[in-house]
Design a protein around this motif. Structure first.
Motif, PDB file in Angstrom:
ATOM      1  N   GLN A  74       0.853  -1.186   0.000  1.00  0.00           N
ATOM      2  CA  GLN A  74       0.000   0.000   0.000  1.00  0.00           C
ATOM      3  C   GLN A  74       0.894   1.244   0.000  1.00  0.00           C
ATOM      4  N   ASN A 205       8.186   3.404  -4.967  1.00  0.00           N
ATOM      5  CA  ASN A 205       7.900   1.976  -5.064  1.00  0.00           C
ATOM      6  C   ASN A 205       9.152   1.180  -5.410  1.00  0.00           C
ATOM      7  N   THR A 208       7.528  -0.986 -10.191  1.00  0.00           N
ATOM      8  CA  THR A 208       6.921  -0.030 -11.106  1.00  0.00           C
ATOM      9  C   THR A 208       6.352   1.173 -10.374  1.00  0.00           C
ATOM     10  N   GLN A 210       3.634   2.436 -11.319  1.00  0.00           N
ATOM     11  CA  GLN A 210       2.194   2.363 -11.549  1.00  0.00           C
ATOM     12  C   GLN A 210       1.456   1.898 -10.295  1.00  0.00           C
ATOM     13  N   ILE A 211       0.219   2.389 -10.143  1.00  0.00           N
ATOM     14  CA  ILE A 211      -0.566   2.108  -8.947  1.00  0.00           C
ATOM     15  C   ILE A 211      -1.977   1.677  -9.307  1.00  0.00           C
ATOM     16  N   ASN A 212      -2.659   1.093  -8.339  1.00  0.00           N
ATOM     17  CA  ASN A 212      -4.082   0.795  -8.416  1.00  0.00           C
ATOM     18  C   ASN A 212      -4.756   1.363  -7.176  1.00  0.00           C
ATOM     19  N   GLN A 213      -6.079   1.454  -7.238  1.00  0.00           N
ATOM     20  CA  GLN A 213      -6.842   1.885  -6.071  1.00  0.00           C
ATOM     21  C   GLN A 213      -7.858   0.816  -5.702  1.00  0.00           C
ATOM     22  N   THR A 222       0.677  -0.529  -4.979  1.00  0.00           N
ATOM     23  CA  THR A 222       1.512  -0.706  -6.160  1.00  0.00           C
ATOM     24  C   THR A 222       0.877  -1.722  -7.102  1.00  0.00           C
ATOM     25  N   LYS A 223       1.020  -1.478  -8.402  1.00  0.00           N
ATOM     26  CA  LYS A 223       0.403  -2.357  -9.389  1.00  0.00           C
ATOM     27  C   LYS A 223       1.045  -3.739  -9.395  1.00  0.00           C
ATOM     28  N   ASP A 224       2.349  -3.815  -9.063  1.00  0.00           N
ATOM     29  CA  ASP A 224       3.047  -5.100  -9.101  1.00  0.00           C
ATOM     30  C   ASP A 224       3.125  -5.791  -7.741  1.00  0.00           C
ATOM     31  N   SER A 228       6.171  -0.264  -0.975  1.00  0.00           N
ATOM     32  CA  SER A 228       6.268   1.167  -1.236  1.00  0.00           C
ATOM     33  C   SER A 228       6.599   1.877   0.070  1.00  0.00           C
TER      34      SER A 228
END
Length: 270
Positions: A74, A205, A208, A210-213, A222-224, A228
């Motif tokens: 997270q 992070n 990557t 890149q993130i998600n919610q 974190t997307k992977d 973080s």
């Protein structure tokens, strides 16, 4: 619009920031395997109110708690739960306090028990990047100078800099101008002036950027699925130079850590 603070207002902001710093110091003693983030949240709310302040996050944009508690993958805005922390976890704790009409906003990523060496390095580099950014927060420089310093420091270690979430101006509102991205180009963006106060907060992070919610509408991860880290200070421009309003001193006292990392940003002893 950027709101410039007077010397008196900066000292009021220092008081708010130090309440948050002391809160993090109290929590540092309690971060250990088996402890729940909901328990830490209760401790934080009680302490902040005991200082004559109001939890800065509770109810802000309808956030349900005093602390943002973001373990492992997270990134930020995690909601406290009754799930116990486990050995080897990390936990990013972001806290705010409102006193005398001004906000403090301050974060630290803690180790829970025995943490893997590669995760320890992520925390170290993220914290070092925070100070790399703070050094660029001075009169005549621009937003991009801070962002570039943080991005360059972290990316040379192979880490990802979150793009969608940024630092910000701070004052009578939790989020004021200017936005303070942790990436950027030198010489770009709004120019810094005497009396500006901002929250600088690298979110970095291991993999990557890149993130998600999550569906809760708050938690960013974190997307992977890699860890973080998040560290944050409140900083004012005083006599043209960066002056820390917050401190990790209380965290370090609780953890038995000796550090001189903040000395160059102290024109006034706390």
């Amino acid at each position: 619009m950027i709101v410039i603070k007077t010397g008196e207002e900066i000292e009021l902001m220092r008081e708010s920031a130090l309440i948050v710093s002391k809160t993090l110091g109290i929590l540092a003693k309690e971060v250990k395997p088996g402890v729940t983030t909901l328990y830490l949240d209760t401790l934080a709310e009680e302490f902040i109110r005991d200082q004559g302040a109001i939890p800065g996050f509770l109810g802000l944009y309808d956030f349900p708690n005093t602390l943002c508690m973001s373990p492992n993958a997270q990134v930020v805005h995690g909601i406290p739960t009754d799930k116990p922390m486990e050995d080897g976890d990390i936990i990013s704790i972001d806290c705010g306090a409102l006193k005398n009409g001004f906000y403090g906003d301050h974060a630290y990523t803690f180790e829970v028990g025995n943490v893997a060496p590669e995760t320890k390095k992520l925390l170290q580099i993220t914290k070092e990047s925070l100070y790399a950014g703070i050094r660029e927060f001075k009169t005549g420089n621009r937003v991009g100078d801070v962002g570039y310093a943080i991005q360059n420091y972290c990316e040379k270690h192979g880490y990802g800099i979150v793009r969608e979430l940024v630092g910000h101006g701070l004052g009578k509102e939790m989020h004021e101008d200017p936005e303070m991205p942790n990436y950027g180009r030198r010489g770009r963006g709004k120019k810094f002036m005497e009396g500006m106060v901002v929250a600088i907060e690298p979110m970095v992070n291991m993999g990557t950027h890149q993130i998600n919610q999550l569906k809760d509408g708050w938690t960013i991860l974190t997307k992977d699925g890699k860890p973080s880290a998040h560290f944050e200070h409140d900083v004012a421009i005083v006599n043209g130079k960066p002056e820390l309003l917050s401190t990790f001193k209380y965290v370090y006292e609780a953890l038995g850590i000796e550090s001189s990392e903040e000395d160059e940003f102290r024109q006034q002893l706390i």
